[in-house]
Motif scaffolding. Structure first.
Motif, PDB file in Angstrom:
ATOM      1  N   ARG A  63       0.829  -1.207   0.000  1.00  0.00           N
ATOM      2  CA  ARG A  63       0.000   0.000   0.000  1.00  0.00           C
ATOM      3  C   ARG A  63       0.857   1.248   0.000  1.00  0.00           C
ATOM      4  O   ARG A  63       0.567   2.227  -0.701  1.00  0.00           O
ATOM      5  N   GLN A  64       1.946   1.256   0.793  1.00  0.00           N
ATOM      6  CA  GLN A  64       2.838   2.414   0.843  1.00  0.00           C
ATOM      7  C   GLN A  64       3.510   2.635  -0.501  1.00  0.00           C
ATOM      8  O   GLN A  64       3.650   3.778  -0.947  1.00  0.00           O
ATOM      9  N   SER A  67       0.905   4.004  -3.045  1.00  0.00           N
ATOM     10  CA  SER A  67       0.475   5.379  -2.778  1.00  0.00           C
ATOM     11  C   SER A  67       1.553   6.391  -3.179  1.00  0.00           C
ATOM     12  O   SER A  67       1.247   7.533  -3.486  1.00  0.00           O
ATOM     13  N   ARG A  68       2.814   5.986  -3.209  1.00  0.00           N
ATOM     14  CA  ARG A  68       3.894   6.904  -3.596  1.00  0.00           C
ATOM     15  C   ARG A  68       3.955   7.115  -5.092  1.00  0.00           C
ATOM     16  O   ARG A  68       4.458   8.105  -5.580  1.00  0.00           O
TER      17      ARG A  68
END
Length: 69
Positions: A63-64, A67-68
């Motif tokens: 997810r991280q 999202s970037r």
């Protein structure tokens, strides 16, 4: 005979790569994976089996990363 064929294929691949570099074109991907390569050892952080579901920590990391981008 197998050793000779491996040497011939290795020389051929090297000459193809040199030719691509000589004319200024990016080198294409190799035809096959190198027979001497092994998968990462158990516990290695890279995913080897896409059929195994992600752990909760891996889902958070994915997810991280998504999202970037």
């Amino acid at each position: 005979m197998r050793l000779l064929m491996r040497v011939v294929h290795g020389c051929y691949d090297a000459l193809v790569a040199a030719g691509w570099m000589w004319i200024g074109v990016p080198v294409p991907a190799p035809r096959t994976a190198h027979p001497g390569l092994r998968p990462p050892p158990p516990g290695h952080p890279e995913r080897v089996r896409p059929d195994i579901p992600l752990t909760p920590v891996e889902r958070v990391l994915r997810r991280q990363l998504v999202s970037r981008n």
